[in-house]
Design an enzyme around this catalytic site. Sequence first.
Site, PDB file in Angstrom:
ATOM      1  N   LYS A  11       0.886  -1.355   0.017  1.00 10.78           N
ATOM      2  CA  LYS A  11       0.030   0.176   0.031  1.00 10.78           C
ATOM      3  C   LYS A  11       0.785   1.321  -0.233  1.00 10.78           C
ATOM      4  CE  LYS A  11      -3.913  -2.324   2.248  1.00 10.78           C
ATOM      5  NZ  LYS A  11      -5.135  -1.885   3.405  1.00 10.78           N
ATOM      6  N   TYR A  51     -12.414  -1.808  -4.010  1.00 16.02           N
ATOM      7  CA  TYR A  51     -13.010  -2.050  -2.647  1.00 16.02           C
ATOM      8  C   TYR A  51     -14.477  -1.708  -2.469  1.00 16.02           C
ATOM      9  CZ  TYR A  51      -8.473  -2.035  -0.350  1.00 16.02           C
ATOM     10  OH  TYR A  51      -7.071  -2.185   0.065  1.00 16.02           O
ATOM     11  N   ARG A  87      -2.303 -14.094   4.758  1.00 15.10           N
ATOM     12  CA  ARG A  87      -2.916 -13.597   5.692  1.00 15.10           C
ATOM     13  C   ARG A  87      -2.104 -13.740   6.950  1.00 15.10           C
ATOM     14  NH1 ARG A  87      -7.265  -9.947   4.254  1.00 15.10           N
ATOM     15  NH2 ARG A  87      -7.600 -10.145   6.481  1.00 15.10           N
ATOM     16  N   ASN A 114      -2.083   0.475   6.599  1.00 11.43           N
ATOM     17  CA  ASN A 114      -1.528  -0.730   7.331  1.00 11.43           C
ATOM     18  C   ASN A 114      -0.439  -1.910   6.242  1.00 11.43           C
ATOM     19  OD1 ASN A 114      -3.719  -1.702   5.728  1.00 11.43           O
ATOM     20  ND2 ASN A 114      -4.831  -2.819   7.484  1.00 11.43           N
ATOM     21  N   HIS A 117      -2.254  -5.319   1.384  1.00 10.89           N
ATOM     22  CA  HIS A 117      -3.769  -6.101   1.301  1.00 10.89           C
ATOM     23  C   HIS A 117      -3.352  -7.342   0.960  1.00 10.89           C
ATOM     24  CE1 HIS A 117      -7.641  -7.016  -0.459  1.00 10.89           C
ATOM     25  NE2 HIS A 117      -7.012  -7.638  -1.459  1.00 10.89           N
ATOM     26  N   GLU A 128      -9.891 -10.733  -7.509  1.00 11.74           N
ATOM     27  CA  GLU A 128      -9.014  -9.662  -7.443  1.00 11.74           C
ATOM     28  C   GLU A 128      -7.697  -9.718  -8.357  1.00 11.74           C
ATOM     29  OE1 GLU A 128      -9.989  -9.013  -2.688  1.00 11.74           O
ATOM     30  OE2 GLU A 128      -8.111  -9.589  -3.328  1.00 11.74           O
TER      31      GLU A 128
HETATM   32  P1  ADP Z   1      -8.044  -6.552   5.744  1.00 11.21           P
HETATM   33  O1  ADP Z   1      -7.115  -5.769   4.760  1.00 11.21           O
HETATM   34  O2  ADP Z   1      -7.449  -6.863   6.744  1.00 11.21           O
HETATM   35  O3  ADP Z   1      -8.689  -7.556   4.961  1.00 11.21           O
HETATM   36  P2  ADP Z   1     -10.557  -5.214   5.654  1.00 11.21           P
HETATM   37  O4  ADP Z   1     -11.000  -5.958   4.483  1.00 11.21           O
HETATM   38  O5  ADP Z   1     -11.736  -5.256   6.721  1.00 11.21           O
HETATM   39  O6  ADP Z   1      -9.287  -5.765   6.436  1.00 11.21           O
HETATM   40  O7  ADP Z   1     -10.583  -3.672   5.424  1.00 11.21           O
HETATM   41  C1  ADP Z   1      -9.740  -3.289   4.121  1.00 11.21           C
HETATM   42  C2  ADP Z   1      -9.090  -2.099   4.532  1.00 11.21           C
HETATM   43  O8  ADP Z   1      -9.702  -0.987   4.917  1.00 11.21           O
HETATM   44  C3  ADP Z   1      -7.896  -2.408   5.764  1.00 11.21           C
HETATM   45  O9  ADP Z   1      -6.531  -3.034   5.461  1.00 11.21           O
HETATM   46  C4  ADP Z   1      -7.522  -0.959   6.099  1.00 11.21           C
HETATM   47  O10 ADP Z   1      -6.748  -0.350   5.147  1.00 11.21           O
HETATM   48  C5  ADP Z   1      -9.057  -0.143   6.188  1.00 11.21           C
HETATM   49  N1  ADP Z   1      -9.682  -0.277   7.237  1.00 11.21           N
HETATM   50  C6  ADP Z   1     -10.197  -1.544   7.808  1.00 11.21           C
HETATM   51  N2  ADP Z   1     -10.973  -1.077   8.814  1.00 11.21           N
HETATM   52  C7  ADP Z   1     -10.614   0.124   9.132  1.00 11.21           C
HETATM   53  C8  ADP Z   1     -11.200   1.075  10.034  1.00 11.21           C
HETATM   54  N3  ADP Z   1     -11.781   0.837  11.268  1.00 11.21           N
HETATM   55  N4  ADP Z   1     -10.729   2.341   9.874  1.00 11.21           N
HETATM   56  C9  ADP Z   1      -9.917   2.983   8.974  1.00 11.21           C
HETATM   57  N5  ADP Z   1      -9.544   2.000   7.949  1.00 11.21           N
HETATM   58  C10 ADP Z   1     -10.083   0.630   7.973  1.00 11.21           C
HETATM   59 MG    MG Z   2     -10.154  -7.493   3.251  1.00  6.60          MG
END
Ligand code: ADP
Ligand code: MG
Length: 140
Positions: A11, A51, A87, A114, A117, A128
């Site tokens: 990212k 997304y 993961r 974070n 992805h 994807e």
């Molecule tokens: P992951 O990436 O672990 O699969 P999700 O699919 O739930 O997590 O969310 C997609 C992305 O959205 C996350 O990686 C993060 O960048 C962002 N995100 C998720 N939850 C939050 C939150 N509570 N506040 C801000 N950004 C978030």
């Molecule tokens: Mg996800």
Amino acid sequence: MAQERTLSIIKPDATARNITGKIIDKFESAGLRIVASKRVQWTEAQAQKFYEVHKERPFYNDLVAFMTSAPIVLQVLEGEDAVAKNREIMGATNPEEAAPGTIRKEFAENIERNSVHGSDSAENAEIEIGLCFEAGEIVG
Ligand code: ADP
Ligand code: MG
């Protein structure tokens, strides 16, 4: 468990800090192979489409703005149980909850920024990968 493919994205927070190599080392050290890779900067439309599943979530607009703010690295990772293994290497979405040694524990700035992805199922991985790569760009 058979060989599997999954989509990984490094990212904008990570490309901005010049730590793509450190992140790629985590995948390769764990035995995943990079069978496709490209650095791109997404348009708003591309990020919105990728997304789309999150479009009702409160963080959706911020997430799209973040994912278009700087270059990203799209990769297809291949290996045994690749979806789940990736993961595991990534760690929990919230870096405060991520296990020691995971990418997010070591590198993530916060729950949004974070660093990586990863597809969450084999079915979503296929979707994807199809959104991000032409078949000819994937060379195992
Ligand atoms: P992951 O990436 O672990 O699969 P999700 O699919 O739930 O997590 O969310 C997609 C992305 O959205 C996350 O990686 C993060 O960048 C962002 N995100 C998720 N939850 C939050 C939150 N509570 N506040 C801000 N950004 C978030
Ligand atoms: Mg996800």
